[in-house]
Design a protein around this motif. Structure first.
Motif, PDB file in Angstrom:
ATOM      1  N   MET A 238       0.845  -1.201   0.000  1.00 28.80           N
ATOM      2  CA  MET A 238       0.000   0.000   0.000  1.00 28.80           C
ATOM      3  C   MET A 238       0.878   1.247   0.000  1.00 28.80           C
ATOM      4  N   PRO A 239       0.673   2.170  -0.942  1.00 29.52           N
ATOM      5  CA  PRO A 239       1.469   3.402  -0.936  1.00 29.52           C
ATOM      6  C   PRO A 239       1.181   4.244   0.300  1.00 29.52           C
ATOM      7  N   VAL A 240       2.228   4.918   0.759  1.00 30.45           N
ATOM      8  CA  VAL A 240       2.086   5.784   1.927  1.00 30.45           C
ATOM      9  C   VAL A 240       2.819   7.096   1.661  1.00 30.45           C
ATOM     10  N   MET A 241       2.278   8.192   2.168  1.00 30.25           N
ATOM     11  CA  MET A 241       3.014   9.450   2.157  1.00 30.25           C
ATOM     12  C   MET A 241       3.284   9.822   3.613  1.00 30.25           C
ATOM     13  N   ARG A 242       4.569   9.964   3.943  1.00 32.01           N
ATOM     14  CA  ARG A 242       4.954  10.296   5.318  1.00 32.01           C
ATOM     15  C   ARG A 242       5.584  11.686   5.350  1.00 32.01           C
ATOM     16  N   ASN A 243       5.857  12.143   6.567  1.00 35.06           N
ATOM     17  CA  ASN A 243       6.582  13.407   6.728  1.00 35.06           C
ATOM     18  C   ASN A 243       5.812  14.610   6.155  1.00 35.06           C
ATOM     19  N   ILE A 244       4.475  14.570   6.313  1.00 32.00           N
ATOM     20  CA  ILE A 244       3.637  15.687   5.832  1.00 32.00           C
ATOM     21  C   ILE A 244       3.611  16.757   6.930  1.00 32.00           C
ATOM     22  N   GLY A 245       3.927  17.995   6.591  1.00 31.23           N
ATOM     23  CA  GLY A 245       3.921  19.080   7.573  1.00 31.23           C
ATOM     24  C   GLY A 245       2.535  19.241   8.196  1.00 31.23           C
ATOM     25  N   THR A 246       1.542  19.535   7.359  1.00 24.06           N
ATOM     26  CA  THR A 246       0.157  19.637   7.834  1.00 24.06           C
ATOM     27  C   THR A 246      -0.768  19.016   6.789  1.00 24.06           C
ATOM     28  N   LEU A 247      -1.609  18.088   7.238  1.00 25.14           N
ATOM     29  CA  LEU A 247      -2.618  17.502   6.352  1.00 25.14           C
ATOM     30  C   LEU A 247      -3.984  18.059   6.764  1.00 25.14           C
ATOM     31  N   TYR A 248      -4.690  18.647   5.798  1.00 22.56           N
ATOM     32  CA  TYR A 248      -6.021  19.205   6.075  1.00 22.56           C
ATOM     33  C   TYR A 248      -7.052  18.178   5.630  1.00 22.56           C
ATOM     34  N   GLN A 249      -7.802  17.624   6.606  1.00 22.18           N
ATOM     35  CA  GLN A 249      -8.750  16.555   6.266  1.00 22.18           C
ATOM     36  C   GLN A 249     -10.006  17.063   5.567  1.00 22.18           C
ATOM     37  N   CYS A 250     -10.472  18.254   5.940  1.00 18.89           N
ATOM     38  CA  CYS A 250     -11.670  18.851   5.325  1.00 18.89           C
ATOM     39  C   CYS A 250     -12.879  17.913   5.419  1.00 18.89           C
TER      40      CYS A 250
ATOM     41  N   SER B 268       6.691   4.663  -1.258  1.00 15.57           N
ATOM     42  CA  SER B 268       6.754   5.566  -0.121  1.00 15.57           C
ATOM     43  C   SER B 268       7.031   6.969  -0.642  1.00 15.57           C
ATOM     44  N   HIS B 269       6.087   7.855  -0.423  1.00 16.67           N
ATOM     45  CA  HIS B 269       6.214   9.219  -0.924  1.00 16.67           C
ATOM     46  C   HIS B 269       6.598  10.130   0.232  1.00 16.67           C
ATOM     47  N   ASN B 270       7.446  11.112  -0.062  1.00 18.56           N
ATOM     48  CA  ASN B 270       7.886  12.015   0.995  1.00 18.56           C
ATOM     49  C   ASN B 270       7.027  13.280   0.990  1.00 18.56           C
ATOM     50  N   GLY B 271       6.346  13.511   2.102  1.00 22.27           N
ATOM     51  CA  GLY B 271       5.501  14.705   2.216  1.00 22.27           C
ATOM     52  C   GLY B 271       6.301  16.001   2.309  1.00 22.27           C
ATOM     53  N   GLN B 272       7.604  15.907   2.478  1.00 25.22           N
ATOM     54  CA  GLN B 272       8.520  17.053   2.451  1.00 25.22           C
ATOM     55  C   GLN B 272       8.054  18.231   3.311  1.00 25.22           C
ATOM     56  N   CYS B 273       7.481  17.907   4.444  1.00 26.77           N
ATOM     57  CA  CYS B 273       7.028  18.939   5.384  1.00 26.77           C
ATOM     58  C   CYS B 273       6.039  19.908   4.749  1.00 26.77           C
ATOM     59  N   SER B 274       5.397  19.493   3.658  1.00 28.00           N
ATOM     60  CA  SER B 274       4.512  20.408   2.938  1.00 28.00           C
ATOM     61  C   SER B 274       3.084  20.295   3.474  1.00 28.00           C
ATOM     62  N   CYS B 275       2.140  20.964   2.803  1.00 34.22           N
ATOM     63  CA  CYS B 275       0.722  20.831   3.146  1.00 34.22           C
ATOM     64  C   CYS B 275       0.078  19.837   2.184  1.00 34.22           C
TER      65      CYS B 275
ATOM     66  N   ASP C 259       4.444  25.430  -5.985  1.00 31.18           N
ATOM     67  CA  ASP C 259       4.651  24.059  -6.475  1.00 31.18           C
ATOM     68  C   ASP C 259       3.508  23.175  -5.976  1.00 31.18           C
ATOM     69  N   ILE C 260       2.822  22.518  -6.887  1.00 32.09           N
ATOM     70  CA  ILE C 260       1.671  21.691  -6.514  1.00 32.09           C
ATOM     71  C   ILE C 260       1.823  20.310  -7.169  1.00 32.09           C
ATOM     72  N   ASP C 261       1.889  19.255  -6.372  1.00 30.88           N
ATOM     73  CA  ASP C 261       1.859  17.886  -6.897  1.00 30.88           C
ATOM     74  C   ASP C 261       0.440  17.358  -6.739  1.00 30.88           C
ATOM     75  N   VAL C 262      -0.031  16.658  -7.763  1.00 29.71           N
ATOM     76  CA  VAL C 262      -1.430  16.237  -7.790  1.00 29.71           C
ATOM     77  C   VAL C 262      -1.519  14.720  -7.888  1.00 29.71           C
ATOM     78  N   TYR C 263      -2.344  14.100  -7.059  1.00 29.78           N
ATOM     79  CA  TYR C 263      -2.605  12.658  -7.125  1.00 29.78           C
ATOM     80  C   TYR C 263      -4.087  12.464  -7.410  1.00 29.78           C
ATOM     81  N   ILE C 264      -4.401  11.682  -8.433  1.00 35.97           N
ATOM     82  CA  ILE C 264      -5.799  11.376  -8.729  1.00 35.97           C
ATOM     83  C   ILE C 264      -5.982   9.868  -8.670  1.00 35.97           C
ATOM     84  N   ALA C 265      -6.971   9.422  -7.907  1.00 41.52           N
ATOM     85  CA  ALA C 265      -7.242   7.996  -7.721  1.00 41.52           C
ATOM     86  C   ALA C 265      -5.960   7.250  -7.338  1.00 41.52           C
ATOM     87  N   GLY C 266      -5.157   7.894  -6.510  1.00 43.66           N
ATOM     88  CA  GLY C 266      -3.945   7.275  -5.975  1.00 43.66           C
ATOM     89  C   GLY C 266      -2.728   7.383  -6.865  1.00 43.66           C
TER      90      GLY C 266
END
Ligand code: NIG
Ligand code: FE
Length: 423
Positions: A1-13, A59-66, A398-405
């Motif tokens: 299962m792919p995972v993104m770690r090290n995310i600065g702030t994740l907004y669940q909305c 494994s994707h690096n969230g790079q302390c981003s949002c 800079d914006i990275d976009v993921y659609i359907a994973g």
């Protein structure tokens, strides 16, 4: 299962909470399986089976981003022929939207140009505009017809959306807007145009599955509330849910009308009365603010506080079209919504995610980050939502976009000048 770690702030909305509650999680991780989110939380609480068996590249690096849900543009007129830069110049000299329309410009000018272009050209416009929007973080686009106003061209526009939705990663949600204005062929026979909509077009659109929504422009120079009721009721009988363009140029009782017909959303709303807002709150209608259109047409912007305080969720969209809003940039509309509509950046974010999903009846699958939702999310190289939308050119981030994973757009901006300012 792919995972993104090290995310600065994740907004669940999440849908829970008020307009400004975007449920930030600091130092977060996000796990997904196929196209679906399976886990969201603090990185330190990531269950060990969330990272077990990870292969290379998973494994994707969230790079302390949002990180936040993919943005949803819930009101666009995405494809049409031609543009109308000449009218922009005229309006800047003082001509009004209605004056220009009376002289043969406005919506009818775009209708004439759209009738002339091929299905392939309309499909190309859908493709190129959706790619531009994806660069801005948009993963779902509501898209209207309304520049055909005859059977052949209305169907041509909706078929362009249907055919492109089979190949694009972006989710397209089509809306029939045959009731945009009355075309000149029916100038002396308005009832005849309503007959065409109700007896021919709406049944065919529904039969071919070409639209989810049925929208009407209620305004002087467009349709009356009574005419709108007829078109909306007919759409409902054919399974098309109602949407309305109302109160853009004056208070035409649009809020009350939207509540009465059970509209999913009412859009524009610059002049909506307190009674209209109260009716919308009671009926559960989503308000959609379109600050770019208010700016370009110099309309007094909707005061979102009146809607929010009354309990009406406010979605934010571009209204992308060649007349009142020639701009496909949703983050820019979100930035504008802050000073123009008195929304905080967090409220604007919820308006372009959770409540935008509600405005297109897709809230069960998109617009929030929690297990079971589609893995549509974006990663921004910025410090916080406040810092992002304070920057009045937010789509230059800079914006990275993921659609359907799947990664659908990566920014590799090696020599990016300065990133948006920190808090
Ligand atoms: O949402 N208000 C009506 N329709 C569009 C404008 C269409 C045009 O000017 O071409 C709108 O603003
Ligand atoms: Fe519109």
């Amino acid at each position: 299962m792919p995972v993104m770690r090290n995310i600065g702030t994740l907004y669940q909305c999440l849908d829970e909470g008020g307009q400004g509650d975007v449920q930030p999680i600091h130092d977060a991780a996000l796990v997904w399986h196929g196209d679906t989110i399976t886990w969201v939380g603090k990185d330190s609480e990531l269950p060990s089976d969330g990272v077990e068996g990870l292969g290379d590249g998973e494994s994707h690096n969230g790079q302390c981003s949002c990180v936040m849900p993919g943005l949803i543009d819930c009101h666009t007129h995405l494809t049409f022929g031609g543009w109308r830069a000449d009218e922009f110049a005229l309006r800047c000299k003082g001509a009004s939207y209605l004056d220009i329309a009376k002289q043969g410009g406005g919506i009818m000018k775009t209708v004439r140009q759209t009738r002339q272009v091929s299905l392939d050209r309309l499909k190309w416009c859908v493709c190129s505009r959706s790619v531009r929007m994806r660069r801005h973080g948009v993963t779902t686009i509501e898209c209207k017809s309304g520049y055909g106003l005859d059977v052949e061209t209305e169907l041509k526009i909706l078929r362009a959306y249907q055919q492109m939705s089979q190949t694009l990663p972006t989710r397209l949600v089509p809306t029939f807007l045959g009731a945009h204005v009355v075309p000149p062929e029916f100038e002396d026979n308005r009832a005849g145009y309503l007959d065409l909509l109700c007896e021919e077009l709406i049944p065919q659109v529904a039969e071919e599955g070409l639209a989810q929504f049925n929208d009407v422009f209620v305004e002087d120079g467009a349709f009356t509330p009574d005419e709108a009721r007829r078109v909306i009721e007919c759409g409902k009988q054919h399974g098309l849910a109602p949407k309305l363009h109302v109160d853009q140029l004056r208070d035409g009782g649009g809020g009350e009308l939207a509540a009465d017909v059970g509209a999913v959303s009412a859009d524009h709303l610059e002049y909506t009365s307190d009674a209209g807002i109260a009716a919308m709150a009671k009926a559960g209608v989503v308000a959609v603010t379109l600050p770019m259109a208010s700016l370009v047409l110099r309309q007094p912007p909707l005061d979102a506080r009146r809607f929010i305080d009354a309990g009406v969720p406010v979605a934010v969209a571009t209204d992308f079209n060649p007349g009142s809003a020639p701009c496909d940039d949703l983050p820019r509309s979100m930035s504008l919504a802050c000073p123009m509509n008195y929304m905080t950046p967090c409220e604007a974010l919820k308006g372009a995610t959770t409540y935008a999903a509600k405005a297109i009846q897709h809230g069960d699958r998109i617009g929030s980050l929690k297990p079971g939702m589609q893995a549509d999310f974006i990663q921004l190289r910025c410090h916080s939502i406040d810092a992002w939308l304070y920057w009045q050119a937010p789509s230059s981030c800079d914006i990275d976009v993921y659609i359907a994973g799947n990664p659908a757009r990566r920014t590799h901006n090696q020599d990016a000048p300065e990133q948006p300012p920190h808090a």
